[in-house]
Scaffold this active site. Structure first.
Site, PDB file in Angstrom:
ATOM      1  N   HIS A   1      51.609  56.286  59.318  1.00 39.24           N
ATOM      2  CA  HIS A   1      51.459  56.732  57.939  1.00 39.24           C
ATOM      3  C   HIS A   1      52.471  57.800  57.559  1.00 39.24           C
ATOM      4  O   HIS A   1      52.436  58.319  56.451  1.00 39.24           O
ATOM      5  CB  HIS A   1      50.048  57.283  57.735  1.00 39.24           C
ATOM      6  CG  HIS A   1      49.703  58.355  58.731  1.00 39.24           C
ATOM      7  ND1 HIS A   1      49.541  58.083  60.064  1.00 39.24           N
ATOM      8  CD2 HIS A   1      49.507  59.684  58.598  1.00 39.24           C
ATOM      9  CE1 HIS A   1      49.245  59.208  60.706  1.00 39.24           C
ATOM     10  NE2 HIS A   1      49.228  60.195  59.840  1.00 39.24           N
TER      11      HIS A   1
ATOM     12  N   ASP B   1      48.499  51.405  55.270  1.00 37.58           N
ATOM     13  CA  ASP B   1      49.520  52.409  55.570  1.00 37.58           C
ATOM     14  C   ASP B   1      50.814  51.781  56.067  1.00 37.58           C
ATOM     15  O   ASP B   1      51.013  50.571  55.965  1.00 37.58           O
ATOM     16  CB  ASP B   1      48.976  53.415  56.591  1.00 37.58           C
ATOM     17  CG  ASP B   1      48.818  52.801  57.972  1.00 37.58           C
ATOM     18  OD1 ASP B   1      48.521  51.591  58.057  1.00 37.58           O
ATOM     19  OD2 ASP B   1      49.005  53.519  58.969  1.00 37.58           O
TER      20      ASP B   1
ATOM     21  N   ASP C   1      52.212  50.983  58.995  1.00 41.08           N
ATOM     22  CA  ASP C   1      52.245  49.881  59.957  1.00 41.08           C
ATOM     23  C   ASP C   1      51.034  48.964  59.858  1.00 41.08           C
ATOM     24  O   ASP C   1      50.867  48.073  60.692  1.00 41.08           O
ATOM     25  CB  ASP C   1      52.383  50.415  61.386  1.00 41.08           C
ATOM     26  CG  ASP C   1      51.177  51.213  61.842  1.00 41.08           C
ATOM     27  OD1 ASP C   1      50.509  51.822  60.990  1.00 41.08           O
ATOM     28  OD2 ASP C   1      50.912  51.255  63.063  1.00 41.08           O
TER      29      ASP C   1
END
Length: 542
Positions: free
Chosen positions: A113, A276, A278
């Protein structure tokens, strides 16, 4: 042709909670990424001609390091690497690929994030053969190796074109470029009632998904707008960008404010969600209400049986220690096992592998299940949609009914970001020095019943983790937890977790700041936050 390159160690390559994270310019130092990747290859166990999954969240410097990792894998004896097209692979999708293809492990390039771009953050994380983050024995061995490394191996030929799906060879190794979404979407269809969700969306139910210009854009478009038939435009900020469009890909009240404002409008959609950098975290918003991650975990655990993949029920629930005890109340009422672990998804892996738990969650917007060994943002959104489709109720109604049945755990996390490390460590040391004498102390109407520095003994392998955060528990069950986070790249992040249980239904609609007011004041008095950090207020409240 394999080249052996001489190098010298760096002294700062100790992996944190989720791998090695530093600023991009730090990773761009000569041999910095190569040293860490070679150290991983030197310590991880793998069979001859093993398969390795490689992918990342598309942030700046992603492609360059993927190409390095491919060339180094070829030089280090891997038989096959499986890479997401254009280097894109969400963390849960990478976990799924490792498991489905029986790979020996995977390299996930992400700082989750954290912000991206040329001056932003970058990270390298290793996942083991079960698809989960490397346990501490591997990260510690890797760190030891980084301090003694003298050379790394790399093939001289360039890596193949990452944009072209298919197989090529690099030396003796097969390089397989795959559609990053296909296998993951297939898994989601096996878990959830897609026809019911699709019918709900076709019947006028409106949703919005904010991909925050991060990795879940392609997944969300393929699943929500494609397979489920949501209108075009349901997914916003859906193109992954190296700098996340200049934004901060953290799905919380600060960085997903536009989404929350949209859902707070009287004519807003029925449901909103975000993920976020990933793809492993999530934010759930209903019209007029934001769902806290801790409440989301409890609701999902209580209602998972409504989804086909969990129709037989769940084995148990695990939560990180700072996460609210809302899930504990579900487990107690439903006769399920409940496990409290340190922060970090790697601690859930043994419990999942042993079949002790089915659903896991962290207060930091991460929930997931035994379908992979990572938290999974899109999975959480789909389970919420499945519950909404099965019940025909709104998010607000589902929460209200949940609180009536189980009670409400009011909860906030206060983040003090980029605090000077010395002051943050002094704050924690001061708390630890006072733990033995804290029991029985009174702060206003609050009386300390117990205080400790959380330690954890894994019930599967017996491994012990200590120093995981200071817990102060008050009579009646309210808690304050102090912990330093391991996910930042500059200074220290002090996190203060504040929780109060309320069993009376007529007190379930208080603003959290009001319900927690005395505890918030007590956290300052006990922790002496201003004294040690110089901060008058947290940077982020979630």
């Amino acid at each position: 042709m394999i080249e052996t390159v001489a190098t010298t160690p760096y002294d700062d390559q100790k992996p944190g909670t989720s791998g090695l994270r530093k600023k991009v310019p730090h990773f761009q130092q000569p041999h910095y990424a190569q040293n860490f990747i070679q150290s991983l290859f030197d310590v991880v166990e793998r069979p001859a001609d093993a398969a390795l999954v490689i992918g990342g969240d598309g942030r700046f410097f992603n492609r360059e390091v993927i190409e390095l990792a491919i060339r180094m894998a070829a030089a280090n004896g891997y038989g096959r690497v499986i890479v997401g097209q254009d280097g894109i692979l969400s963390t849960p999708a990478a976990s799924n690929l490792i498991r489905k293809r029986q790979a020996s492990g995977g390299i996930v390039l992400s700082a989750s994030h954290n912000p991206g771009g040329p001056d932003g953050d970058f990270g390298i994380k290793y996942n083991i053969s079960n698809g989960g983050p490397a346990p501490e024995k591997i990260t510690e061995a890797t760190y030891r190796r980084t301090k003694e490394i003298t050379e790394y191996k790399i093939v001289c030929e360039p890596a193949p074109d990452l944009s072209k799906i298919g197989e090529t060879r690099l030396g003796d190794m097969v390089v397989e470029i795959v559609d990053p979404v296909a296998d993951y979407a297939e898994l989601m269809q096996a878990l959830f009632d897609f026809p019911a969700i699709k019918a709900m969306l076709a019947g006028g139910f409106r949703m919005r998904f904010d991909a925050m210009h991060a990795v879940t854009g392609p997944y969300a478009k393929a699943i929500f707008e494609g397979l489920l038939g949501a209108p075009a435009g349901t997914v916003v900020n859906g193109t992954p960008l190296p700098d996340f469009g200049g934004g901060h890909p953290d799905p919380n009240a600060v960085y997903a404010k536009d989404l929350i404002d949209h859902l707070m409008a009287p004519d807003g959609p029925d449901f909103g969600a975000a993920s976020d950098g990933d793809g492993d975290r999530n934010l759930i918003v209903g019209r007029g209400i934001v769902v806290s991650p801790s409440d989301s975990l409890a609701v999902l655990a209580a209602n998972a049986h409504l989804a086909p993949g969990y129709a037989k029920g769940i084995a148990g629930i695990a939560r990180s220690m700072p996460t609210s005890q809302a899930a504990d109340r579900v487990a107690q009422k439903r006769g399920l096992g409940i496990y409290e672990t340190p922060t970090g998804w790697k601690f859930f892996g043994n419990l999942l592998d042993a079949g002790k738990v089915t659903i896991c969650g962290e207060e930091s917007a991460g929930t997931g299940s035994d379908h992979v060994r990572e938290k999974d943002g899109v999975w959480a959104v789909l389970l919420w949609l499945n519950i909404l489709a099965a019940t025909g109720k709104s998010v607000k109604d589902i929460l209200a009914e949940h609180w009536r049945e189980f009670g409400r755990n009011y909860y906030q996390r206060h983040d003090y970001e980029e605090v000077e490390s010395k002051g943050a460590n002094s704050l924690m040391d001061s708390l630890r020095d006072r733990l033995a004498s804290m029991s029985g102390q009174r702060f206003g109407t609050l009386v300390v019943s117990e205080a400790d520095d959380f330690s954890y003994k894994d019930p599967v392998d017996g491994s012990i983790s200590t120093g995981q955060g200071v817990r102060i528990v008050f009579s009646g069950g309210s808690r304050i937890v102090f912990r330093l986070s391991g996910t930042g790249t500059k200074g220290a992040t002090l996190r203060v977790y504040i929780e109060r249980f309320e069993g009376h239904a007529d007190l379930h609609d208080l603003p959290p700041a009001e319900a927690l007011k005395e505890l918030i004041e007590t956290a300052e008095a006990v922790g002496e936050i201003r004294k040690w950090t110089g901060r008058e207020a947290p940077d982020v409240i979630t």
